[in-house]
Design a protein around this motif. Sequence first.
Motif, PDB file in Angstrom:
ATOM      1  N   THR A  52      25.332  62.858 -55.495  1.00 55.89           N
ATOM      2  CA  THR A  52      25.139  62.111 -54.259  1.00 55.89           C
ATOM      3  C   THR A  52      24.896  60.644 -54.579  1.00 55.89           C
ATOM      4  O   THR A  52      24.403  60.302 -55.661  1.00 55.89           O
ATOM      5  N   MET A  53      25.242  59.793 -53.635  1.00 53.70           N
ATOM      6  CA  MET A  53      24.922  58.374 -53.715  1.00 53.70           C
ATOM      7  C   MET A  53      24.723  57.877 -52.288  1.00 53.70           C
ATOM      8  O   MET A  53      25.680  57.726 -51.532  1.00 53.70           O
ATOM      9  N   GLY A  54      23.455  57.707 -51.912  1.00 52.29           N
ATOM     10  CA  GLY A  54      23.159  57.282 -50.563  1.00 52.29           C
ATOM     11  C   GLY A  54      23.658  58.306 -49.556  1.00 52.29           C
ATOM     12  O   GLY A  54      23.279  59.479 -49.578  1.00 52.29           O
ATOM     13  N   SER A  55      24.560  57.872 -48.670  1.00 54.46           N
ATOM     14  CA  SER A  55      25.106  58.756 -47.634  1.00 54.46           C
ATOM     15  C   SER A  55      26.291  59.571 -48.120  1.00 54.46           C
ATOM     16  O   SER A  55      26.853  60.370 -47.363  1.00 54.46           O
ATOM     17  N   LEU A  56      26.680  59.386 -49.391  1.00 51.86           N
ATOM     18  CA  LEU A  56      27.890  60.029 -49.915  1.00 51.86           C
ATOM     19  C   LEU A  56      27.561  61.283 -50.727  1.00 51.86           C
ATOM     20  O   LEU A  56      26.560  61.325 -51.446  1.00 51.86           O
ATOM     21  N   THR A  57      28.452  62.282 -50.634  1.00 50.16           N
ATOM     22  CA  THR A  57      28.330  63.509 -51.423  1.00 50.16           C
ATOM     23  C   THR A  57      29.652  63.765 -52.139  1.00 50.16           C
ATOM     24  O   THR A  57      30.721  63.710 -51.513  1.00 50.16           O
ATOM     25  N   CYS A  69      36.948  60.206 -58.896  1.00 49.13           N
ATOM     26  CA  CYS A  69      35.954  61.032 -58.224  1.00 49.13           C
ATOM     27  C   CYS A  69      36.059  60.782 -56.727  1.00 49.13           C
ATOM     28  O   CYS A  69      36.281  59.641 -56.295  1.00 49.13           O
ATOM     29  N   THR A  70      35.887  61.819 -55.940  1.00 51.32           N
ATOM     30  CA  THR A  70      36.041  61.713 -54.492  1.00 51.32           C
ATOM     31  C   THR A  70      34.728  62.069 -53.803  1.00 51.32           C
ATOM     32  O   THR A  70      34.063  63.040 -54.180  1.00 51.32           O
ATOM     33  N   TYR A  71      34.380  61.287 -52.787  1.00 53.83           N
ATOM     34  CA  TYR A  71      33.152  61.487 -52.032  1.00 53.83           C
ATOM     35  C   TYR A  71      33.463  61.536 -50.536  1.00 53.83           C
ATOM     36  O   TYR A  71      34.466  60.976 -50.069  1.00 53.83           O
ATOM     37  N   VAL A  72      32.584  62.197 -49.796  1.00 54.92           N
ATOM     38  CA  VAL A  72      32.650  62.187 -48.333  1.00 54.92           C
ATOM     39  C   VAL A  72      31.310  61.683 -47.817  1.00 54.92           C
ATOM     40  O   VAL A  72      30.264  61.852 -48.463  1.00 54.92           O
ATOM     41  N   GLY A  73      31.371  61.053 -46.631  1.00 55.29           N
ATOM     42  CA  GLY A  73      30.157  60.521 -46.024  1.00 55.29           C
ATOM     43  C   GLY A  73      30.092  60.855 -44.561  1.00 55.29           C
ATOM     44  O   GLY A  73      30.744  61.790 -44.083  1.00 55.29           O
ATOM     45  N   ARG A  74      29.309  60.094 -43.834  1.00 53.45           N
ATOM     46  CA  ARG A  74      29.104  60.339 -42.414  1.00 53.45           C
ATOM     47  C   ARG A  74      30.416  60.243 -41.640  1.00 53.45           C
ATOM     48  O   ARG A  74      31.230  59.374 -41.885  1.00 53.45           O
ATOM     49  N   LYS A  75      30.562  61.137 -40.671  1.00 55.12           N
ATOM     50  CA  LYS A  75      31.700  61.131 -39.749  1.00 55.12           C
ATOM     51  C   LYS A  75      33.043  61.084 -40.473  1.00 55.12           C
ATOM     52  O   LYS A  75      33.976  60.403 -40.054  1.00 55.12           O
ATOM     53  N   ARG A 289      29.593  50.863 -40.284  1.00 50.91           N
ATOM     54  CA  ARG A 289      30.534  50.738 -41.401  1.00 50.91           C
ATOM     55  C   ARG A 289      29.886  50.282 -42.700  1.00 50.91           C
ATOM     56  O   ARG A 289      30.292  50.655 -43.779  1.00 50.91           O
ATOM     57  N   GLY A 290      28.855  49.442 -42.583  1.00 46.82           N
ATOM     58  CA  GLY A 290      28.280  48.856 -43.782  1.00 46.82           C
ATOM     59  C   GLY A 290      27.706  49.872 -44.745  1.00 46.82           C
ATOM     60  O   GLY A 290      27.719  49.665 -45.947  1.00 46.82           O
ATOM     61  N   ARG A 291      27.162  50.992 -44.244  1.00 44.54           N
ATOM     62  CA  ARG A 291      26.538  51.995 -45.086  1.00 44.54           C
ATOM     63  C   ARG A 291      27.489  52.514 -46.155  1.00 44.54           C
ATOM     64  O   ARG A 291      27.128  52.623 -47.323  1.00 44.54           O
ATOM     65  N   ALA A 292      28.711  52.827 -45.763  1.00 47.02           N
ATOM     66  CA  ALA A 292      29.675  53.373 -46.720  1.00 47.02           C
ATOM     67  C   ALA A 292      29.976  52.364 -47.818  1.00 47.02           C
ATOM     68  O   ALA A 292      30.078  52.727 -48.999  1.00 47.02           O
ATOM     69  N   PHE A 293      30.102  51.094 -47.458  1.00 47.38           N
ATOM     70  CA  PHE A 293      30.403  50.092 -48.474  1.00 47.38           C
ATOM     71  C   PHE A 293      29.211  49.833 -49.387  1.00 47.38           C
ATOM     72  O   PHE A 293      29.386  49.561 -50.577  1.00 47.38           O
ATOM     73  N   GLU A 294      28.019  49.910 -48.851  1.00 45.25           N
ATOM     74  CA  GLU A 294      26.843  49.770 -49.710  1.00 45.25           C
ATOM     75  C   GLU A 294      26.825  50.870 -50.771  1.00 45.25           C
ATOM     76  O   GLU A 294      26.571  50.614 -51.954  1.00 45.25           O
TER      77      GLU A 294
END
Length: 306
Positions: A52-57, A69-75, A289-294
């Motif tokens: 995990t990294m922040g909102s990403l899994t 490596c592939t991650y998914v996040g909110r929505k 949108r900013g969360r994913a880029f952070e």
Amino acid sequence: MTLRLLLPTLCALAALTAACDGDRSVRITSTTTESDAKGVLKVVDTLQCPQTMGSLTRKGSAQDGGKVCTYVGRKGTEVSLHLVALDGAAPADVLKSFETRLSASLPAAVAQLRASADAEKARMQADLARASADTAAATADAAAVQADAAGAQADRAAAQADRASVRAPGVAIEAEGDDASVRLPGMRIETKGDQASVRIGGFHIDANDSDGSARVRASSGGGDSLSVNAQNNAAEIRTSAAGEATRTSWILSDNRETESGWRLVGFEARGPVGGPLVVATVRSKDTNRGRAFEDAKDLVTLNVGE
């Protein structure tokens, strides 16, 4: 003035460049290091991909021998982390391929910004043509102007009723009707009809209410640069840091509903001279949108450094 159009764009930029408080405890393995004015960038052999990294899994395990490596996040946000060898190619050319693939997710935004850029180029060419025509007309009418000097003086006197002028050491302000010109030390502001121009040091803003466009160009003495191109609902942001190492980002956004559902795409890329580059690509449907880029930026930092 169209500067209000830049607010969502600059917010996205602030979110992209903001530091995050993610867990930095994961050890980074590297073969060599390279010094840069902004810090040390690592030359990594394989990606470090935390669960995990922040909102990403993370989805599954690393692919392509530890290079993706592939991650998914909110929505449904999608983030992919890539380790890319340059193999003698210029970093800009390698990153252009990422930009092309990501842009395909927002075709309406690309078309709108391209049309805006073409229109701006056409306006500049038309202004040059008009200036040349005005010069020719002025030369041809010189004799008539001299003959009507008395009438021209009367017209100028009437026009001065709508004019204002302020002069002081280092200050020059001229206003006539809806047009204005302001000169201050290190600053210049021009407005003419629907158009406005602001110059403050290396920071330039040009806005046009007639087509809803705004453009920002900023550069520092050290070579860092920022450009923003906004047109109604679409915006494109580019940043680049000074130095031979690669530190760059790109964002394309569209506030309108799209067929695919994506509202923002982009990447964060860093790497030492000669590569490889660590590139985090983002496709987001989330209004935050900013969360994913952070989080994507944190993944890059985890691998290659600041």
